[in-house]
Design an enzyme around this catalytic site. Structure first.
Site, PDB file in Angstrom:
ATOM      1  N   GLU A 199      35.452  48.177  38.800  1.00 35.69           N
ATOM      2  CA  GLU A 199      34.430  47.544  37.957  1.00 35.69           C
ATOM      3  C   GLU A 199      33.706  46.549  38.850  1.00 35.69           C
ATOM      4  O   GLU A 199      34.195  45.441  39.089  1.00 35.69           O
ATOM      5  CB  GLU A 199      35.093  46.825  36.762  1.00 35.69           C
ATOM      6  CG  GLU A 199      35.823  47.753  35.803  1.00 35.69           C
ATOM      7  CD  GLU A 199      34.873  48.544  34.902  1.00 35.69           C
ATOM      8  OE1 GLU A 199      33.709  48.142  34.751  1.00 35.69           O
ATOM      9  OE2 GLU A 199      35.301  49.576  34.359  1.00 35.69           O
ATOM     10  N   CYS A 224      28.808  39.713  34.996  1.00 33.20           N
ATOM     11  CA  CYS A 224      28.486  40.923  35.781  1.00 33.20           C
ATOM     12  C   CYS A 224      27.318  41.685  35.187  1.00 33.20           C
ATOM     13  O   CYS A 224      26.559  42.311  35.918  1.00 33.20           O
ATOM     14  CB  CYS A 224      29.712  41.816  35.890  1.00 33.20           C
ATOM     15  SG  CYS A 224      30.380  42.299  34.301  1.00 33.20           S
TER      16      CYS A 224
END
Ligand code: NAD
Length: 456
Positions: free
Chosen positions: A209, A243
């Site tokens: 990720e 993010c």
């Protein structure tokens, strides 16, 4: 704790099937929820010490998501774990075909600091739901939250099952030398490459990720007020250290000034220009990131904000105007409260520009649903995103969350998380009453004829 011994003990625990029964998985997840619930005060205090994150934002963006993930797994993991029947093809009739989900074994979860609880605990929850043992390595940059997770998990669960292994680069590198059955990593692209390389040595499957620059397209026909609101919320939440935060804006030249003014009005209302610790605005995680971020602010192009305070690791929400793709701020993911604005006259030109860059983790479009929106969604490859919103796609557990290309590989949340930590074993089960003679020699012409009839 010595790494080899820890891993050996987890291997034995898994080998003897101690994670296998679904009722035990449910019990462990409920236990984890109880522990977190009864220690919320400690969790709030630790994250506040790490980067001034308020109780409200911690609940909204961390704890509520963790509790939801546990609730869903508790409710559904039995169903997810059941063998699933699938159709059998004609040549294998009368047989039965089914797929059995099984846990992978020992999992290493490496977390990032920016949402230190959910980025560590949601993968852990999925791994436990799927029947694995877990070693969790939280980020050393968010030291207090790492400590509190270690204290709560290590004192309440057997280390053979769950263990929080604290540390930085040295400790993570030592862990990565070991053989795991799955590595789940959240963090930067450069460290993602290190993890991938280490995993390859043992052929360990990975979920990565990662990050990247997530664009926001603002089209002429958007609802301007709502657009400004939702961009401002998604960008300055966690002081941009998210993010999937909007990294930069691509706005139609005709509405740029109006968008800028709407955002300015809103920011003045939401975030008074005070550098003292506020309930509503978090700090930058450390000095290194503070310096990196302030170096990105081109003073000549500031439209709004620009105030900083290194003592308090404070960077006020900042909008940089008249940016072009060749500006320094467009080189790497910003990961902070600085928002560059690029305007366009030809939508296709900016679509091409975004397409020629690394695939974003997220992408957002503001505008009326129609050809232009569809064009952006179909032309550009990206992890996931939203139309007329930012960030919140990750809060819908029915949408697998993850990147593509350099923004990541694999995905998780709810059922996708369970799948990320499972192997799907395919079984064909046949009765012994019948066997097609066509399978066997001698291979005659008429047999080939019949075979073709059957298989084509
Ligand atoms: P990072 O890559 O510096 O650190 C992540 C983890 O890797 C930490 O646990 C750290 O201890 C470890 N680590 C750091 N250097 C290492 C090395 N040389 N060898 C082995 N391990 C090492 O990332 P970060 O600063 O914690 O997080 C920021 C990045 O993470 C941003 O790029 C952001 O976009 C990305 N991110 C992605 C997601 C997502 O879900 N896709 C979520 C949060 C953050």
């Amino acid at each position: 704790m010595i790494i080899n011994e820890l891993i050996d003990s987890q291997r034995l625990f898994f080998f003897y099937g101690r994670t296998k029964e679904t009722f035990k998985r449910v019990a462990n997840l409920k236990k984890l929820k109880d522990i977190l619930k009864s220690n919320e005060k400690l969790l709030y205090e630790a994250i506040y010490k790490d980067f001034g994150k308020s109780k409200y934002e911690t609940y909204e963006t961390e704890l509520s998501l963790i509790y939801h993930e546990i609730n869903v797994a508790v409710k559904k993991l039995k169903r997810w774990s059941k063998p699933k029947k699938v159709r059998t093809n004609i040549p294998n009739m009368p047989g039965k075909s089914f797929i059995i989900p099984e846990p992978l074994g020992i999992v290493l979860v490496i977390g990032a600091w920016n949402y230190p609880y959910q980025l560590s605990l949601i993968p852990l929850i999925s791994a436990v739901a799927a029947g694995n043992t877990v070693i969790l390595k939280p980020s050393e940059l968010s030291k207090n939250t790492s400590e509190v997770m270690a204290e709560l998990i290590n004192s309440n669960f057997e280390s053979e099952f769950l263990y929080v292994y604290e540390g930085g680069v040295k400790e993570t590198s030592e862990l990565l030398e070991q053989k795991f059955d799955k590595i789940f990593f959240t963090g930067s692209i450069p460290v993602g490459k290190i993890v991938y390389e280490a995993a390859a040595k043992h052929l360990t499957p990975v979920t990565l990720e990662l990050g990247g620059k997530s664009p926001v397209f603002v089209l002429k026909d958007c609802d301007l007020k709502m657009t400004a609101k939702r961009i401002v919320w998604g960008k300055f939440l966690n002081a941009g250290q998210t993010c999937v935060a909007p990294d930069y804006i691509l706005v139609d030249q005709e509405i740029k000034v109006n968008l800028l003014n709407e955002m300015k009005k809103l920011l003045e209302k939401l975030f008074p220009k005070k550098t003292d610790i506020s309930e509503n605005y978090v700090r930058i995680i450390n000095e290194k990131n503070f310096i990196r971020l302030t170096n990105l602010i081109d003073k000549d192009k500031i439209f709004f904000g620009g105030e900083t305070d290194i003592e308090k690791l404070f960077i006020y929400p900042t909008i940089i105007n008249n940016v072009s793709f060749s500006d320094k701020i467009m080189d790497d993911e910003i990961f902070g409260p600085i928002l560059p604005i690029i305007s366009f006259t030809e939508l296709n030109d900016v679509i091409k520009e975004v397409k020629s860059r690394p695939k974003p983790l997220a992408l957002y479009v503001f505008g009326k649903r129609g050809e232009q929106v569809d064009n952006i969604l179909s032309e550009i490859s990206f992890g996931g995103g939203a139309v007329n919103d930012t960030v919140l796609h990750l809060s819908n557990g029915n949408l697998p969350f993850g990147g593509v290309g350099t923004s990541g590989t694999g995905n998780y949340h709810e059922h996708a998380g369970f799948k990320a930590f499972s192997h799907y074993k395919s079984i064909l089960s046949k009765p012994t009453v019948f066997e097609p003679f066509l399978k066997y020699p001698p291979y005659k012409k008429y047999k080939l004829f019949l075979l073709k009839k059957m298989l084509e």
